[in-house]
Scaffold this active site. Structure first.
Site, PDB file in Angstrom:
ATOM      1  N   LYS A 146       0.845  -1.203   0.000  1.00  0.00           N
ATOM      2  CA  LYS A 146       0.000   0.000   0.000  1.00  0.00           C
ATOM      3  C   LYS A 146       0.879   1.250   0.000  1.00  0.00           C
ATOM      4  O   LYS A 146       2.024   1.244   0.444  1.00  0.00           O
ATOM      5  CB  LYS A 146      -0.947   0.030   1.208  1.00  0.00           C
ATOM      6  CG  LYS A 146      -0.277   0.274   2.572  1.00  0.00           C
ATOM      7  CD  LYS A 146      -0.215   1.735   2.962  1.00  0.00           C
ATOM      8  CE  LYS A 146       0.533   1.910   4.283  1.00  0.00           C
ATOM      9  NZ  LYS A 146       1.612   2.892   4.228  1.00  0.00           N
ATOM     10  N   ASP A 185      -2.114  -1.100  10.298  1.00  0.00           N
ATOM     11  CA  ASP A 185      -2.507  -1.079   8.885  1.00  0.00           C
ATOM     12  C   ASP A 185      -3.176  -2.371   8.425  1.00  0.00           C
ATOM     13  O   ASP A 185      -3.608  -2.467   7.276  1.00  0.00           O
ATOM     14  CB  ASP A 185      -1.278  -0.834   7.998  1.00  0.00           C
ATOM     15  CG  ASP A 185      -0.723   0.570   8.135  1.00  0.00           C
ATOM     16  OD1 ASP A 185      -1.471   1.465   8.585  1.00  0.00           O
ATOM     17  OD2 ASP A 185       0.459   0.774   7.800  1.00  0.00           O
TER      18      ASP A 185
END
Length: 294
Positions: free
Chosen positions: A10, A137
């Site tokens: 990401k 995350d």
């Protein structure tokens, strides 16, 4: 049964740090985006124990690795279903401690894959609960794509997918401690003045225009003091025609947004002569991709 799962990296198209919380974490506002660079994890049942291995000798395979934490959590939470053990092999492509959620996406892959491997059929909310216990995350990485992420990372609002966009990733050598970056931010950092809703509106109305100038990471000013090459890589990428160049996460990776594959190849060529770990990637609309082989 064998399961092979792709775990996508990401980037943070926008990252603002709002405040330090009483629990020691920080409240953030971020637009997270999955990209095609990925690790690949192989899961197989064994007679007993939890065995984690990797083709990257620099990757810990003890409890420092979030994959091990997830597996231990499953063994404790679901003893009635944990019949035997598991072998997990990580084929590592995402640079370690580089601001790309490499550890978090591997953990998310482990949550989804163990749910299937041990026939648990966990709901998204049940998997998200495990994710929140493991890392900040991980919740985003369960679904990936494009999302607004708040809180310490556990409040995830899915957004519509962005058009496919070419991204060049350049990781400066060295591993960054996220905790140290945030601690330093508390001393010298300043929150962004950009409104997150304005950014989202511009992201969908003008992804090929104004939003490039609004991409921001407030942690960049902290990490660049330790890794000044970040500034040099950004400058070179922009000089070669990248539409935007911003640090991801706590760094030290810089992502460079490109208007076409040809432009991405030009930026890649320029950066590859300065940095070893450079990748041409594109945006993707998911965080994981699982294949079950019986």
């Amino acid at each position: 049964m064998r399961i092979i799962t792709k775990a996508y990296a990401k980037i943070n198209l926008f990252l603002n740090v709002l405040r330090k919380r009483l629990d020691g974490y920080h409240d953030i506002e971020s637009i997270m985006q999955s990209v095609s660079l990925h690790d690949q994890l192989l899961f197989e049942k064994t007679e007993e124990g939890i065995f984690v291995s990797s083709d990257n000798g620099g990757l810990p395979t003890c409890e420092k690795n979030l994959v091990v934490k997830v597996a231990e959590s499953f063994r404790k939470r679901y003893p009635q279903k944990w019949d035997g053990g598991v072998s997990i092999h990580i084929m590592k492509n995402i640079p370690i401690s580089a601001g790309l959620a490499g550890g978090s996406t591997d953990a998310a892959a482990t949550i989804v894959s163990l749910s299937r491997l041990f026939d648990l059929n966990l709901s998204y909310e049940e998997m998200k609960e495990i994710a929140e216990d493991v890392g900040c995350d991980v919740a985003f990485c369960l679904r990936g794509g494009t999302a607004l992420v708040r809180g310490k990372g556990e409040v995830v609002t899915q957004l519509d997918p962005l058009p496919k966009t070419w991204i060049v990733l350049a990781t400066i050598p060295g591993e960054v401690s996220t905790k140290e970056v945030y601690d330093r931010f508390d001393q010298i950092g300043h929150p962004s003045t950009t409104d997150i809703h304005t950014f989202i509106e511009d992201m969908y109305q003008s992804f090929n225009g104004r939003v490039y100038q609004e991409m921001e990471n407030v942690l960049e000013g902290v990490t660049v003091t330790q890794y000044p090459a970040i500034r040099e890589i950004k400058s070179l990428a922009l000089k070669k025609g990248a539409a935007a160049a911003v640090m991801s996460g706590s760094g030290p990776t810089v992502f460079c947004v490109c208007s076409s594959l040809k432009k991405a190849q030009e930026v890649y060529g320029a950066l590859a002569s300065h940095v070893k770990d450079v990748f041409i990637t594109s945006t993707v609309d998911r965080g994981l991709e699982m294949e079950v082989m019986k």
